[in-house]
Design a protein around this motif. Structure first.
Motif, PDB file in Angstrom:
ATOM      1  N   LYS A 156       0.842  -1.189   0.000  1.00  0.00           N
ATOM      2  CA  LYS A 156       0.000   0.000   0.000  1.00  0.00           C
ATOM      3  C   LYS A 156       0.888   1.253   0.000  1.00  0.00           C
ATOM      4  CE  LYS A 156      -4.107  -1.876   0.202  1.00  0.00           C
ATOM      5  NZ  LYS A 156      -4.983  -1.751   1.378  1.00  0.00           N
ATOM      6  N   GLU A 157       0.366   2.327  -0.546  1.00  0.00           N
ATOM      7  CA  GLU A 157       1.118   3.582  -0.569  1.00  0.00           C
ATOM      8  C   GLU A 157       1.014   4.278   0.784  1.00  0.00           C
ATOM      9  OE1 GLU A 157       0.314   6.198  -3.771  1.00  0.00           O
ATOM     10  OE2 GLU A 157       0.638   4.679  -5.329  1.00  0.00           O
ATOM     11  N   ILE A 158       2.150   4.799   1.238  1.00  0.00           N
ATOM     12  CA  ILE A 158       2.235   5.545   2.493  1.00  0.00           C
ATOM     13  C   ILE A 158       2.706   6.951   2.139  1.00  0.00           C
ATOM     14  CG2 ILE A 158       3.341   5.666   4.765  1.00  0.00           C
ATOM     15  CD1 ILE A 158       3.740   2.578   4.489  1.00  0.00           C
ATOM     16  N   GLY A 159       1.927   7.945   2.506  1.00  0.00           N
ATOM     17  CA  GLY A 159       2.138   9.301   2.019  1.00  0.00           C
ATOM     18  C   GLY A 159       3.498   9.892   2.292  1.00  0.00           C
ATOM     19  N   THR A 160       4.121   9.527   3.403  1.00  0.00           N
ATOM     20  CA  THR A 160       5.401  10.128   3.764  1.00  0.00           C
ATOM     21  C   THR A 160       6.593   9.450   3.102  1.00  0.00           C
ATOM     22  OG1 THR A 160       5.463   8.696   5.717  1.00  0.00           O
ATOM     23  CG2 THR A 160       4.576  10.927   6.019  1.00  0.00           C
ATOM     24  N   VAL A 161       6.369   8.292   2.475  1.00  0.00           N
ATOM     25  CA  VAL A 161       7.479   7.526   1.891  1.00  0.00           C
ATOM     26  C   VAL A 161       7.966   8.204   0.614  1.00  0.00           C
ATOM     27  CG1 VAL A 161       8.126   5.346   0.796  1.00  0.00           C
ATOM     28  CG2 VAL A 161       6.806   5.341   2.922  1.00  0.00           C
ATOM     29  N   GLU A 162       9.270   8.464   0.573  1.00  0.00           N
ATOM     30  CA  GLU A 162       9.886   9.136  -0.567  1.00  0.00           C
ATOM     31  C   GLU A 162      10.572   8.171  -1.520  1.00  0.00           C
ATOM     32  OE1 GLU A 162      12.540  11.981   1.147  1.00  0.00           O
ATOM     33  OE2 GLU A 162      10.952  13.065   2.215  1.00  0.00           O
ATOM     34  N   GLU A 163      10.938   6.988  -1.013  1.00  0.00           N
ATOM     35  CA  GLU A 163      11.672   6.048  -1.865  1.00  0.00           C
ATOM     36  C   GLU A 163      11.400   4.610  -1.433  1.00  0.00           C
ATOM     37  OE1 GLU A 163      16.240   5.289  -3.500  1.00  0.00           O
ATOM     38  OE2 GLU A 163      15.938   6.230  -1.544  1.00  0.00           O
ATOM     39  N   THR A 164      11.237   3.727  -2.406  1.00  0.00           N
ATOM     40  CA  THR A 164      11.182   2.293  -2.165  1.00  0.00           C
ATOM     41  C   THR A 164      12.332   1.639  -2.904  1.00  0.00           C
ATOM     42  OG1 THR A 164       8.775   2.254  -1.877  1.00  0.00           O
ATOM     43  CG2 THR A 164       9.847   0.176  -2.426  1.00  0.00           C
ATOM     44  N   VAL A 165      13.091   0.822  -2.193  1.00  0.00           N
ATOM     45  CA  VAL A 165      14.261   0.148  -2.764  1.00  0.00           C
ATOM     46  C   VAL A 165      13.966  -1.345  -2.811  1.00  0.00           C
ATOM     47  CG1 VAL A 165      16.728  -0.323  -2.482  1.00  0.00           C
ATOM     48  CG2 VAL A 165      15.791   1.912  -1.814  1.00  0.00           C
ATOM     49  N   TRP A 166      14.080  -1.948  -3.996  1.00  0.00           N
ATOM     50  CA  TRP A 166      13.846  -3.377  -4.143  1.00  0.00           C
ATOM     51  C   TRP A 166      15.184  -4.101  -4.199  1.00  0.00           C
ATOM     52  CZ3 TRP A 166      11.015   0.079  -7.324  1.00  0.00           C
ATOM     53  CH2 TRP A 166       9.666   0.216  -6.955  1.00  0.00           C
ATOM     54  N   CYS A 167      15.344  -5.092  -3.358  1.00  0.00           N
ATOM     55  CA  CYS A 167      16.605  -5.847  -3.341  1.00  0.00           C
ATOM     56  C   CYS A 167      16.329  -7.289  -2.930  1.00  0.00           C
ATOM     57  CB  CYS A 167      17.644  -5.190  -2.455  1.00  0.00           C
ATOM     58  SG  CYS A 167      17.091  -4.585  -0.866  1.00  0.00           S
ATOM     59  N   ASP A 168      16.056  -8.119  -3.902  1.00  0.00           N
ATOM     60  CA  ASP A 168      15.713  -9.524  -3.706  1.00  0.00           C
ATOM     61  C   ASP A 168      16.985 -10.357  -3.538  1.00  0.00           C
ATOM     62  OD1 ASP A 168      14.813 -12.118  -3.800  1.00  0.00           O
ATOM     63  OD2 ASP A 168      14.131 -12.022  -5.884  1.00  0.00           O
ATOM     64  N   PRO A 169      17.217 -10.949  -2.374  1.00  0.00           N
ATOM     65  CA  PRO A 169      18.411 -11.780  -2.176  1.00  0.00           C
ATOM     66  C   PRO A 169      18.312 -13.160  -2.828  1.00  0.00           C
ATOM     67  CG  PRO A 169      17.114 -11.732  -0.166  1.00  0.00           C
ATOM     68  CD  PRO A 169      16.458 -10.788  -1.122  1.00  0.00           C
ATOM     69  N   GLN A 170      17.179 -13.430  -3.486  1.00  0.00           N
ATOM     70  CA  GLN A 170      16.977 -14.698  -4.212  1.00  0.00           C
ATOM     71  C   GLN A 170      17.285 -15.905  -3.323  1.00  0.00           C
ATOM     72  OE1 GLN A 170      18.999 -14.599  -8.060  1.00  0.00           O
ATOM     73  NE2 GLN A 170      18.759 -12.376  -8.130  1.00  0.00           N
ATOM     74  N   SER A 171      16.821 -15.838  -2.115  1.00  0.00           N
ATOM     75  CA  SER A 171      17.086 -16.910  -1.165  1.00  0.00           C
ATOM     76  C   SER A 171      16.079 -18.034  -1.330  1.00  0.00           C
ATOM     77  CB  SER A 171      17.015 -16.379   0.271  1.00  0.00           C
ATOM     78  OG  SER A 171      15.668 -16.120   0.630  1.00  0.00           O
ATOM     79  N   SER A 172      16.400 -19.188  -0.788  1.00  0.00           N
ATOM     80  CA  SER A 172      15.484 -20.327  -0.848  1.00  0.00           C
ATOM     81  C   SER A 172      14.202 -20.051  -0.082  1.00  0.00           C
ATOM     82  CB  SER A 172      16.162 -21.575  -0.273  1.00  0.00           C
ATOM     83  OG  SER A 172      16.470 -21.380   1.095  1.00  0.00           O
ATOM     84  N   PHE A 173      14.225 -19.052   0.791  1.00  0.00           N
ATOM     85  CA  PHE A 173      13.052 -18.764   1.612  1.00  0.00           C
ATOM     86  C   PHE A 173      11.897 -18.208   0.785  1.00  0.00           C
ATOM     87  CE2 PHE A 173      16.768 -18.117   4.450  1.00  0.00           C
ATOM     88  CZ  PHE A 173      16.589 -19.263   5.213  1.00  0.00           C
ATOM     89  N   SER A 174      12.186 -17.689  -0.395  1.00  0.00           N
ATOM     90  CA  SER A 174      11.115 -17.161  -1.244  1.00  0.00           C
ATOM     91  C   SER A 174      10.737 -18.122  -2.355  1.00  0.00           C
ATOM     92  CB  SER A 174      11.553 -15.827  -1.870  1.00  0.00           C
ATOM     93  OG  SER A 174      12.696 -16.009  -2.685  1.00  0.00           O
ATOM     94  N   GLU A 175      11.444 -19.261  -2.481  1.00  0.00           N
ATOM     95  CA  GLU A 175      11.205 -20.165  -3.599  1.00  0.00           C
ATOM     96  C   GLU A 175       9.808 -20.766  -3.577  1.00  0.00           C
ATOM     97  OE1 GLU A 175      14.315 -23.010  -3.493  1.00  0.00           O
ATOM     98  OE2 GLU A 175      15.856 -21.600  -4.167  1.00  0.00           O
ATOM     99  N   ALA A 176       9.319 -21.126  -2.404  1.00  0.00           N
ATOM    100  CA  ALA A 176       8.003 -21.773  -2.305  1.00  0.00           C
ATOM    101  C   ALA A 176       6.891 -20.871  -2.820  1.00  0.00           C
ATOM    102  CB  ALA A 176       7.724 -22.182  -0.869  1.00  0.00           C
ATOM    103  N   ALA A 177       7.079 -19.564  -2.630  1.00  0.00           N
ATOM    104  CA  ALA A 177       6.048 -18.617  -3.049  1.00  0.00           C
ATOM    105  C   ALA A 177       6.218 -18.168  -4.490  1.00  0.00           C
ATOM    106  CB  ALA A 177       6.071 -17.391  -2.135  1.00  0.00           C
ATOM    107  N   ALA A 178       7.326 -18.584  -5.121  1.00  0.00           N
ATOM    108  CA  ALA A 178       7.699 -18.025  -6.415  1.00  0.00           C
ATOM    109  C   ALA A 178       6.606 -18.177  -7.470  1.00  0.00           C
ATOM    110  CB  ALA A 178       8.991 -18.664  -6.911  1.00  0.00           C
ATOM    111  N   ASN A 179       5.965 -19.354  -7.539  1.00  0.00           N
ATOM    112  CA  ASN A 179       4.954 -19.581  -8.564  1.00  0.00           C
ATOM    113  C   ASN A 179       3.588 -19.924  -7.976  1.00  0.00           C
ATOM    114  OD1 ASN A 179       6.776 -19.349 -10.861  1.00  0.00           O
ATOM    115  ND2 ASN A 179       7.720 -21.204 -10.056  1.00  0.00           N
ATOM    116  N   ALA A 180       3.429 -19.678  -6.686  1.00  0.00           N
ATOM    117  CA  ALA A 180       2.156 -19.995  -6.030  1.00  0.00           C
ATOM    118  C   ALA A 180       1.206 -18.808  -6.112  1.00  0.00           C
ATOM    119  CB  ALA A 180       2.403 -20.371  -4.572  1.00  0.00           C
TER     120      ALA A 180
END
Length: 356
Positions: A156-180
């Motif tokens: 969700k958008e938060i009015g005071t936020v000036e920047e969002t930084v995306w940095c995916d470590p490509q860890s195994s912890f996200s693999e299960a959700a990758a195609n679900a």
């Protein structure tokens, strides 16, 4: 009635919120007279209002959620507590959004409140949640989730936020959700992997060996290095604060990032581990529900033990990362220099800004 006890504030106080009523209890060195002071900024000079005084060290206050942030000091006879606040923010649609303030460093300082936050995903925030985070003047979001996760559950958008930084470590912890597509599909996929022998049998038990191995790998993996370098460089740009870093559940990817940040600031291992395992306390009910859902898909106890080991927040997991760093480096500052391009000046600036 919503009753939420804070899982941990510091070694001096306990806190519990019941709707707009806040309970504060002194658990530090006993005294004969206690004074509670409050303020809206996390600096001693701005915490001057005497809220209550008594001889018990127990305080009950009306502190509406929409009036936060609020910070406190307790005077016990002639001695003062450190600054403290509610660690887990009372959000409606994010259970693991919490302040990283108040942790002790090896040289006797503490992390400042109100500057560094960690969280689960911000995709379901209510309007009240958004307004509360805007009260905290949140400026920067660091999101560790994969592109698929972000597409499925955009923040969700938060009015005071000036920047969002995306940095995916490509860890195994996200693999299960990758195609679900949803949680049920993810659970089915996890159980199917076990049934089809896609997980090495040495891991299929409750020992957590796979998680320990993955936490060690994150210390040196290239994808992890790239992702967490971006995160730590954002933290080194102190004008980015207040900032929050998060993944989906706020456990593994965020837990590793939090360990790195606290270690860079010189926080003691005891509090680094404490910060990590709080996620397990916060997610107790969620994990119990997950176990029931897994039981609907399999009655193989080894499978169930393995699946639970993947979602639990055990101290030995984050200790594995700390051990791996120290096996490679006698001085952890050198690790931050070699892997994340943080030189001594950067680290000193971060410590000067984020510690008190």
């Amino acid at each position: 009635m919503s009753r939420k006890k804070q899982p941990y504030i510091n070694e001096q106080v306990e806190m519990e919120r019941v709707e707009d009523c806040l309970h504060i209890t002194w658990i530090g060195k006993p005294g004969s007279h206690y004074k509670l002071y409050g303020g809206f900024k996390p600096e001693k000079d701005n915490i001057q209002e005497l809220l209550e005084e008594n001889s018990t060290g127990e305080f009950i206050l009306q502190i509406p959620i929409d009036s936060l942030p609020s910070y406190y000091l307790i005077q016990v006879d002639d001695e003062w507590s450190s600054i403290f606040a509610e660690r887990v923010l009372p959000l409606e649609q994010a259970i693991n959004f919490r302040d990283m303030g108040g942790y002790r460093t090896l040289d006797g300082k503490r992390t400042k409140w109100g500057l560094l936050f960690r969280s689960d995903q911000l995709s379901k925030l209510s309007e009240q949640d958004i307004k509360l985070l805007e009260n905290y003047q949140l400026k920067t979001i660091v999101d560790y989730r994969s592109a698929h996760e972000r597409k499925m559950n955009p923040n969700k958008e938060i009015g005071t936020v000036e920047e969002t930084v995306w940095c995916d470590p490509q860890s195994s912890f996200s693999e299960a959700a990758a195609n679900a597509a949803d949680l049920n599909e993810e659970n089915i996929k996890l159980v199917r992997q076990l049934e089809e022998g896609m997980v090495d049998s040495k891991y299929v038990n409750g020992k957590g060996l796979k998680v320990i191995e993955d936490y060690r790998k994150m210390v040196t993996s290239e994808a992890s290095q790239i992702a967490y370098k971006k995160f730590l460089q954002v933290c080194a740009q102190v004008e980015s604060a207040p900032l929050v870093h998060h993944c989906r559940g706020g456990k593994d990817r965020t837990g590793f990032g939090s360990m790195l940040l606290l270690l860079a600031l010189g926080v003691c291992d005891e509090d680094i581990v404490k910060d990590y395992i709080l996620t397990g306390v916060i997610r107790t009910e969620r994990n119990e529900l997950k176990y029931k859902l897994y039981r609907e898909l399999t009655d193989n106890q080894d499978y169930l033990d393995y699946l639970m080991s993947m979602i639990e927040t055990r101290s030995e997991y984050i200790k594995a990362s700390l051990d791996e760093i120290r096996q490679r480096y006698d001085n952890t500052d050198e690790y931050f220099k070699d892997y994340y391009d943080l030189n001594q000046k950067d680290l000193e600036q971060m410590r000067s800004f984020y510690l008190e």
